[in-house]
Enzyme design. Structure first.
Site, PDB file in Angstrom:
ATOM      1  N   ARG A  23      -2.901  -0.400   4.467  1.00 18.91           N
ATOM      2  CA  ARG A  23      -2.955  -1.473   3.469  1.00 18.91           C
ATOM      3  C   ARG A  23      -2.482  -2.810   4.051  1.00 18.91           C
ATOM      4  O   ARG A  23      -3.029  -3.863   3.726  1.00 18.91           O
ATOM      5  CB  ARG A  23      -2.111  -1.090   2.253  1.00 18.91           C
ATOM      6  CG  ARG A  23      -2.830  -0.051   1.400  1.00 18.91           C
ATOM      7  CD  ARG A  23      -2.019   0.336   0.187  1.00 18.91           C
ATOM      8  NE  ARG A  23      -1.582  -0.804  -0.587  1.00 18.91           N
ATOM      9  CZ  ARG A  23      -0.576  -0.762  -1.447  1.00 18.91           C
ATOM     10  NH1 ARG A  23       0.080   0.348  -1.658  1.00 18.91           N
ATOM     11  NH2 ARG A  23      -0.235  -1.846  -2.121  1.00 18.91           N
TER      12      ARG A  23
ATOM     13  N   VAL B 148       1.882  -7.217  -3.717  1.00 22.29           N
ATOM     14  CA  VAL B 148       2.811  -7.208  -2.587  1.00 22.29           C
ATOM     15  C   VAL B 148       2.183  -7.878  -1.363  1.00 22.29           C
ATOM     16  O   VAL B 148       2.684  -7.780  -0.260  1.00 22.29           O
ATOM     17  CB  VAL B 148       3.232  -5.749  -2.247  1.00 22.29           C
ATOM     18  CG1 VAL B 148       4.012  -5.120  -3.394  1.00 22.29           C
ATOM     19  CG2 VAL B 148       2.021  -4.872  -1.890  1.00 22.29           C
TER      20      VAL B 148
ATOM     21  N   ALA C  61     -11.400 -13.251 -11.515  1.00 28.00           N
ATOM     22  CA  ALA C  61     -10.470 -14.359 -11.282  1.00 28.00           C
ATOM     23  C   ALA C  61     -11.081 -15.457 -10.404  1.00 28.00           C
ATOM     24  O   ALA C  61     -10.887 -16.648 -10.670  1.00 28.00           O
ATOM     25  CB  ALA C  61      -9.200 -13.816 -10.623  1.00 28.00           C
TER      26      ALA C  61
ATOM     27  N   HIS D  15       7.239  -6.446  -7.263  1.00 30.34           N
ATOM     28  CA  HIS D  15       7.159  -5.154  -6.572  1.00 30.34           C
ATOM     29  C   HIS D  15       7.394  -5.266  -5.071  1.00 30.34           C
ATOM     30  O   HIS D  15       7.002  -4.387  -4.307  1.00 30.34           O
ATOM     31  CB  HIS D  15       5.813  -4.474  -6.879  1.00 30.34           C
ATOM     32  CG  HIS D  15       5.653  -4.112  -8.325  1.00 30.34           C
ATOM     33  ND1 HIS D  15       4.457  -3.763  -8.908  1.00 30.34           N
ATOM     34  CD2 HIS D  15       6.586  -4.042  -9.316  1.00 30.34           C
ATOM     35  CE1 HIS D  15       4.655  -3.496 -10.204  1.00 30.34           C
ATOM     36  NE2 HIS D  15       5.929  -3.671 -10.466  1.00 30.34           N
TER      37      HIS D  15
ATOM     38  N   CYS E 152      15.407  -0.120   5.750  1.00 28.25           N
ATOM     39  CA  CYS E 152      15.614   1.265   6.182  1.00 28.25           C
ATOM     40  C   CYS E 152      16.259   2.063   5.066  1.00 28.25           C
ATOM     41  O   CYS E 152      16.704   1.507   4.056  1.00 28.25           O
ATOM     42  CB  CYS E 152      16.436   1.322   7.467  1.00 28.25           C
ATOM     43  SG  CYS E 152      18.215   1.224   7.210  1.00 28.25           S
TER      44      CYS E 152
ATOM     45  N   GLY F  18      -5.755 -10.284 -14.179  1.00 28.29           N
ATOM     46  CA  GLY F  18      -6.037  -9.098 -13.371  1.00 28.29           C
ATOM     47  C   GLY F  18      -4.984  -8.013 -13.351  1.00 28.29           C
ATOM     48  O   GLY F  18      -4.722  -7.431 -12.311  1.00 28.29           O
ATOM     49  N   THR F  19      -4.424  -7.723 -14.512  1.00 24.63           N
ATOM     50  CA  THR F  19      -3.540  -6.550 -14.553  1.00 24.63           C
ATOM     51  C   THR F  19      -3.967  -5.638 -15.699  1.00 24.63           C
ATOM     52  O   THR F  19      -4.409  -6.108 -16.746  1.00 24.63           O
ATOM     53  CB  THR F  19      -2.047  -6.935 -14.701  1.00 24.63           C
ATOM     54  OG1 THR F  19      -1.262  -5.732 -14.770  1.00 24.63           O
ATOM     55  CG2 THR F  19      -1.770  -7.797 -15.917  1.00 24.63           C
TER      56      THR F  19
ATOM     57  N   GLN G 135       2.694  -8.810  -9.512  1.00 26.12           N
ATOM     58  CA  GLN G 135       2.956  -7.405  -9.174  1.00 26.12           C
ATOM     59  C   GLN G 135       2.402  -7.111  -7.783  1.00 26.12           C
ATOM     60  O   GLN G 135       2.545  -6.004  -7.287  1.00 26.12           O
ATOM     61  CB  GLN G 135       2.272  -6.494 -10.198  1.00 26.12           C
ATOM     62  CG  GLN G 135       2.836  -6.664 -11.597  1.00 26.12           C
ATOM     63  CD  GLN G 135       1.912  -6.053 -12.644  1.00 26.12           C
ATOM     64  OE1 GLN G 135       1.968  -4.855 -12.915  1.00 26.12           O
ATOM     65  NE2 GLN G 135       1.064  -6.857 -13.224  1.00 26.12           N
TER      66      GLN G 135
HETATM   67  N1  APR Z   1     -10.473 -10.534 -11.403  1.00 25.94           N
HETATM   68  C1  APR Z   1      -9.536 -10.276 -12.357  1.00 25.94           C
HETATM   69  N2  APR Z   1      -9.186  -9.038 -12.741  1.00 25.94           N
HETATM   70  C2  APR Z   1      -9.816  -8.004 -12.157  1.00 25.94           C
HETATM   71  C3  APR Z   1     -10.805  -8.190 -11.159  1.00 25.94           C
HETATM   72  C4  APR Z   1     -11.128  -9.512 -10.789  1.00 25.94           C
HETATM   73  N3  APR Z   1     -12.039  -9.779  -9.864  1.00 25.94           N
HETATM   74  N4  APR Z   1     -11.248  -6.973 -10.772  1.00 25.94           N
HETATM   75  C5  APR Z   1     -10.559  -6.078 -11.480  1.00 25.94           C
HETATM   76  N5  APR Z   1      -9.691  -6.681 -12.317  1.00 25.94           N
HETATM   77  C6  APR Z   1      -8.736  -6.074 -13.265  1.00 25.94           C
HETATM   78  C7  APR Z   1      -9.087  -4.678 -13.732  1.00 25.94           C
HETATM   79  O1  APR Z   1      -9.998  -4.724 -14.822  1.00 25.94           O
HETATM   80  C8  APR Z   1      -7.723  -4.120 -14.142  1.00 25.94           C
HETATM   81  O2  APR Z   1      -7.411  -4.474 -15.466  1.00 25.94           O
HETATM   82  O3  APR Z   1      -7.503  -5.912 -12.594  1.00 25.94           O
HETATM   83  C9  APR Z   1      -6.766  -4.849 -13.183  1.00 25.94           C
HETATM   84  C10 APR Z   1      -6.215  -3.984 -12.076  1.00 25.94           C
HETATM   85  O4  APR Z   1      -5.419  -2.985 -12.632  1.00 25.94           O
HETATM   86  P1  APR Z   1      -4.541  -1.985 -11.761  1.00 25.94           P
HETATM   87  O5  APR Z   1      -5.360  -1.459 -10.644  1.00 25.94           O
HETATM   88  O6  APR Z   1      -3.922  -1.013 -12.712  1.00 25.94           O
HETATM   89  O7  APR Z   1      -3.438  -2.941 -11.127  1.00 25.94           O
HETATM   90  P2  APR Z   1      -2.082  -3.513 -11.755  1.00 25.94           P
HETATM   91  O8  APR Z   1      -2.163  -3.639 -13.238  1.00 25.94           O
HETATM   92  O9  APR Z   1      -1.734  -4.735 -10.974  1.00 25.94           O
HETATM   93  O10 APR Z   1      -1.054  -2.365 -11.403  1.00 25.94           O
HETATM   94  C11 APR Z   1       0.319  -2.589 -11.587  1.00 25.94           C
HETATM   95  O11 APR Z   1       0.878  -0.493 -10.575  1.00 25.94           O
HETATM   96  O12 APR Z   1       0.362   1.009  -8.922  1.00 25.94           O
HETATM   97  C12 APR Z   1       1.243   0.068  -9.319  1.00 25.94           C
HETATM   98  O13 APR Z   1       2.687  -1.203  -8.016  1.00 25.94           O
HETATM   99  C13 APR Z   1       1.325  -1.073  -8.335  1.00 25.94           C
HETATM  100  O14 APR Z   1       1.581  -3.426  -8.747  1.00 25.94           O
HETATM  101  C14 APR Z   1       0.841  -2.277  -9.106  1.00 25.94           C
HETATM  102  C15 APR Z   1       1.120  -1.876 -10.541  1.00 25.94           C
END
Ligand code: APR
Length: 254
Positions: free
Chosen positions: A71, A104, A236, A120, A128, A192-193, A102
């Site tokens: 990653r 990294v 986004a 995060h 360590c 995007g979460t 969120q």
């Molecule tokens: N632009 C905006 N949003 C998008 C795009 C895009 N191009 N593509 C996808 N998404 C959206 C998806 O629809 C979804 O709602 O981004 C979101 C991603 O969701 P997750 O994969 O669940 O990520 P996130 O919510 O950031 O996860 C939170 O979970 O696994 C842990 O620590 C990890 O920080 C992460 C946390």
């Protein structure tokens, strides 16, 4: 959509205190996979219990280290996209805003955002198992082991990425400030979460409870969409530059 963009822009243009909360979707268009998307999310082919928990690391440190190195490779090849640049520009227009992420990957800072709370942690920093922190890949260079061992004299404990895994506490200074900012803001822009991982997913509720206006950008509705006063459906990298243009248009008209 144009009306919604204008509505979002007018909220942003008159914001006194802005918080921008981002998740994995923010970085997708930079080539970094999200976590939970059914087709191409990282968890579609990997088990988070094995790879993103302290237990998983104890059980198989080599596997977890190699996964994070993979990653890190993606992150190092990635560049901030137009959406990251628009976030930094919105921050500047608001004369100060805080980005709570969120992610990294450090892409917000690379795009010019100045005040970024990394809830995060960072995939580019290491610590360590005895708690020595602040190591970079350069500090670990030349070691054969996977994972490498802490270079502090007399330590030698296993080194791990300085990220927050499932079941771990967030840095209390960082999360406390995130709550304070979310309670104090009058506009929160969420990008995007999926809104399922707490405590990050609680922040929009803090803002909403204090009557902040909520704008969300996501190609599909999320757990947070019900809170949104303006939901901008789309990626986004396309939506945020349009929002920025609309903010600038409104500032010119005034
Ligand atoms: N632009 C905006 N949003 C998008 C795009 C895009 N191009 N593509 C996808 N998404 C959206 C998806 O629809 C979804 O709602 O981004 C979101 C991603 O969701 P997750 O994969 O669940 O990520 P996130 O919510 O950031 O996860 C939170 O979970 O696994 C842990 O620590 C990890 O920080 C992460 C946390």
């Amino acid at each position: 959509m144009e009306t919604l963009i204008r509505r979002a822009a007018s909220l942003l243009a008159s914001a006194h205190r802005l918080v921008i909360l981002t998740g994995a979707g923010m970085s997708k268009e930079s080539g970094i996979p999200t976590f939970r998307e059914a087709q191409d999310g990282l968890w579609a082919s990997y088990d988070p219990q094995q790879l993103a928990t302290p237990q998983g690391f104890r059980a198989n440190p080599k596997l977890v280290w190699e996964w994070y190195q993979y990653r890190l490779g993606l992150v190092e090849q990635a560049e901030p996209h137009a959406g990251h640049l628009a976030v930094a520009a919105l921050e500047e227009r608001a004369r100060g805003a805080v980005v709570i992420t969120q992610n990294v990957d450090g892409l917000h800072a690379r795009a010019g955002s100045r005040d970024v709370l990394e809830l995060h942690g960072s995939i580019r920093r290491f610590k360590c198992l005895r708690g020595h922190r602040g190591m970079s890949m350069d500090d670990l260079a030349g070691q054969e082991g996977t994972p490498p061992l802490c270079p502090r004299p007399g330590c030698g404990a296993l080194v791990r990425p300085d990220v927050v895994w499932f079941g771990e506490q967030l840095d209390h200074v960082v999360i406390q400030r995130a709550f304070v900012e979310s309670e104090a803001c009058d506009v929160m822009l969420i990008v995007g979460t999926s809104g399922v991982v707490h405590p990050a997913a609680s922040l929009p509720y803090q803002a909403w409870n204090r009557r902040a206006r909520i704008i969300e950008v996501n190609p599909v509705p999320s757990e947070l969409t019900d809170l949104a006063h303006v939901f901008l459906q789309g990626p986004a990298g396309q939506v945020l530059p349009n929002v920025l243009t609309a903010v600038d248009d409104q500032r010119t008209v005034r």
